[in-house]
Design an enzyme around this catalytic site. Structure first.
Site, PDB file in Angstrom:
ATOM      1  N   SER A 140       0.794  -0.615  -0.357  1.00 12.35           N
ATOM      2  CA  SER A 140      -0.209   0.054  -0.029  1.00 12.35           C
ATOM      3  C   SER A 140       0.515   1.222  -0.144  1.00 12.35           C
ATOM      4  O   SER A 140       0.308   2.736  -0.093  1.00 12.35           O
ATOM      5  CB  SER A 140      -0.820   0.165   1.134  1.00 12.35           C
ATOM      6  N   LYS A 143      -0.146   3.509  -3.002  1.00 11.35           N
ATOM      7  CA  LYS A 143      -0.943   4.939  -2.684  1.00 11.35           C
ATOM      8  C   LYS A 143      -0.289   6.179  -2.338  1.00 11.35           C
ATOM      9  O   LYS A 143      -0.778   7.393  -2.714  1.00 11.35           O
ATOM     10  CB  LYS A 143      -1.536   4.897  -1.340  1.00 11.35           C
ATOM     11  N   SER A 318      -6.218   3.473   4.406  1.00 14.88           N
ATOM     12  CA  SER A 318      -5.449   2.778   2.707  1.00 14.88           C
ATOM     13  C   SER A 318      -6.446   2.133   2.715  1.00 14.88           C
ATOM     14  O   SER A 318      -6.869   0.482   2.036  1.00 14.88           O
ATOM     15  CB  SER A 318      -5.109   1.606   3.833  1.00 14.88           C
TER      16      SER A 318
END
Length: 482
Positions: A140, A143, A318
Site C-alpha cells: 500500500s 498509494k 488505506s
C-alpha cells in the site's frame, strides 16, 4: 443610594423640598448611568466569583468528595507534552546515517530482501541506501504514488463529477458515470469520516426540478467512461469481495453492502446498484444500460469531495478501491482513457518528471493490492523529494502520523519516541505473505527532515515483527544525534 433613587425620570422636579436640591436633568442622567454601571459591574464580579467557586467546588468534590477540599496534582506544573510534527530546521546538521543504519537494518526480523533509502529533504542528498534500486512489491505504499500523481495532474481542489443528461425520449434521462465511488444515498455513509460523498438524493431533486417536477419512466446508465476489466492484474476475483470492489465508474458507498464497515462484502455489479438507487429516488420504474447522445443537454451534476479529502481518505485508511478510482481518474485526465494501462503510463511519467529512476518499476493498480507491482525505495524517495517542491506537496499532509492517525495510530508502541515524529504510509500484503513497507518522512532530534522508504519482501518472521522492526528503525533515526 438605592437603585430606585433616580430610576424614574418623572421623579425629578424643580419644586423645592426638604433635603438636597434635585439634580439638573443632565446631571441626573449621568448619575443614573454611573449607578447602573456600578451595579452591573458588581453583579458581574458576583457571577464570576460564583462560577469560579462552583468550578473549584466541582474539582474539589471529585478530588476529595468527603471534605470538598482541593487536592493539588502531585507534579505542578505538568511536564511539557511530547512534540507532534515538529518543524524542520534548515540549519540543523545532516545526520550521519551511515554510522547507525547498517546495524539497525541487520535486524534478524528483516530476513528477506530489504530495499532502503534515506535522503535529506532540504538538499536531496542521499544519506543512506541499501538495495535501493531493487524492484520489490510495495504493497500500500503504492498509494503515495497515486496521491502524488493526482495532486500533480488534477490538483487538490479537483472533484469527480456525476452527471444526468436528457435521454433519447422525453420520459427518460441518462445517468452518466464519471468515476466516483464515494456517492451516497443521502450524504451519509462510509466515506463521511474523511470525504463526504455526493448525495444521490440531491442529484434526483435537481433532475426533478429541471424537468418541472415530472419523473422520468426510464433511467439509462452510461458507464462508457470505463473501458477495462473490473480487476487489475494480480488482483483475484475473491479480493473484489473483500479487499476492494469490482471496478466501476459509479458506486454508492464504494459498492459496499454495509456502508458502516470498511471490509464489508461488495455488490457484484455496483454500478447497476447505484443506478437503481438513483431511479428509486427519482421515481423512475426502469433502469437500462445506455449511452448519452453527443450534445445531450445537462439536467444536473453533483461532485465528489475535493481531491485533498479523497487522498486523505485513501491514504489514512488505506482504502484500495478509492485509491484505484483516483488513479484511473488521473489516467482519464492525462491520457484520455480510464484504463489500467493508461494509469501505469501516467504513474511512470510522473515519477520520471520528478527525476525518479523508472527502471524495473511496474504498476498494475493504484492501490498496491496487486502483488505484481514493483517499486524501489530509491524511486519513492526521489519522487517525494520532487513532490516537496511541486503541486504534489499536499501528499505530506495526508500521511498518517505515528501513534496518532490513520494506519499508524496503533503503531510505534515499542518505539514510542517516534510518535508524532514519524509520518508515513504503511504497506502490507497478506497474500502472498512477506510484503511490508513504510514510506514517508521524519524529523531528527536536531531538527533535520529526512525522507525515507523501507520495503521488505520474502521475510519469514511475520507481519507484526517486521512492522515493529521498521517502527524501531525509523524511531532510532528520528532520535539520532549522530
Amino acid at each position: 443610594m438605592s437603585l430606585s433613587d433616580n430610576a424614574d425620570p418623572k421623579g425629578a422636579s424643580s419644586t423645592p423640598h426638604a433635603g438636597p436640591a434635585a439634580p439638573a436633568p443632565q446631571q441626573g442622567q449621568a448619575r443614573r448611568r454611573r449607578a447602573l454601571t456600578w451595579v452591573f459591574a458588581t453583579l458581574a464580579v458576583v457571577v464570576t466569583v460564583a462560577a469560579a467557586g462552583g468550578l473549584v467546588w466541582q474539582i474539589s468534590a471529585v478530588a476529595s468528595p468527603r471534605t470538598g477540599t482541593f487536592t493539588p496534582p502531585e507534579a505542578y506544573p505538568p511536564a511539557d507534552p511530547a512534540p507532534v510534527l515538529a518543524g524542520s530546521d534548515a540549519a540543523a546538521p545532516l545526520p550521519d546515517l551511515e554510522s547507525v543504519l547498517p546495524d539497525l537494518l541487520a535486524d534478524s526480523r528483516l530476513n528477506g530482501s530489504l530495499s532502503a533509502s534515506f535522503a535529506d529533504a532540504l538538499t536531496g542528498e542521499v544519506l543512506f541506501q541499501q538495495e535501493a534500486t531493487t524492484p520489490l512489491a510495495p504493497a500500500s505504499s503504492m498509494k503515495v504514488v497515486t496521491a502524488v500523481a493526482a495532486f500533480e495532474h488534477l490538483g487538490a481542489e479537483f472533484r469527480i463529477p456525476t452527471t444526468v443528461v436528457e435521454g433519447p425520449t422525453d420520459d427518460s434521462v441518462v445517468l452518466v458515470a464519471g468515476g466516483d465511488p464515494t456517492l451516497t444515498v443521502d450524504g451519509k455513509g462510509y466515506y463521511t469520516d474523511y470525504a463526504e460523498g455526493a448525495s444521490l438524493t440531491d442529484l434526483a431533486d435537481l433532475v426533478l426540478e429541471a424537468r418541472g417536477g415530472t419523473a422520468p419512466t426510464t433511467v439509462y446508465l452510461d458507464t462508457s467512461v470505463f473501458t477495462d476489466s473490473v480487476n487489475a492484474t494480480g488482483v483475484t476475483m475473491a479480493e473484489l469481495d473483500t479487499s476492494t470492489a469490482p471496478m466501476a465508474p459509479i458506486m454508492v458507498d464504494g459498492g459496499r453492502t454495509d456502508n458502516t464497515q470498511k471490509y464489508s462484502p461488495h455488490h457484484a455489479d455496483p454500478a447497476m446498484v447505484a443506478a437503481q438507487e438513483f431511479a428509486d429516488l427519482l421515481g423512475a420504474t426502469a433502469v437500462e444500460a445506455g449511452t448519452a447522445e453527443a450534445g445531450a443537454a445537462e439536467l444536473a451534476v453533483v461532485h465528489s469531495a475535493p481531491m485533498s479529502a479523497l487522498a486523505d481518505s485513501f491514504i489514512l485508511t488505506s482504502d484500495n478501491l478509492l485509491a484505484d478510482a483516483v488513479a484511473l481518474q488521473t489516467a482519464l485526465a492525462v491520457e484520455g482513457e480510464m484504463t489500467w494501462a493508461a494509469m501505469s503510463t501516467v504513474h511512470l511519467a510522473t515519477l520520471e518528471g520528478f527525476s525518479a529512476d523508472p527502471a524495473g518499476l511496474v504498476f498494475h493498480d493504484g492501490s498496491g493490492l496487486s502483488p505484481d507491482n514493483r517499486m524501489t525505495a530509491k524511486a519513492f524517495t526521489q519522487m517525494l523529494l520532487g513532490a516537496a517542491g511541486s503541486h504534489a506537496s499536499s501528499v505530506f499532509e495526508s500521511l498518517p502520523v505515528a501513534g496518532y492517525s490513520g494506519t499508524l495510530d496503533d503503531r510505534f508502541g515499542t518505539a514510542e519516541e517516534g510518535e508524532g515524529v514519524v509520518r508515513a504510509k504503511t504497506g502490507t500484503l497478506t497474500q502472498p505473505t512477506g510484503v511490508i513497507s513504510l514510506t514517508g518522512t521524519l524529523t531528527t532530534a536536531n531538527g533535520r527532515q529526512v525522507i525515507f522508504s523501507l520495503i521488505s519482501n520474502g521475510h519469514t518472521t511475520g507481519e507484526s515483527a517486521v512492522e515493529t522492526a521498521m517502527d524501531e528503525i525509523t524511531t532510532a533515526v528520528s532520535q539520532c544525534g549522530c
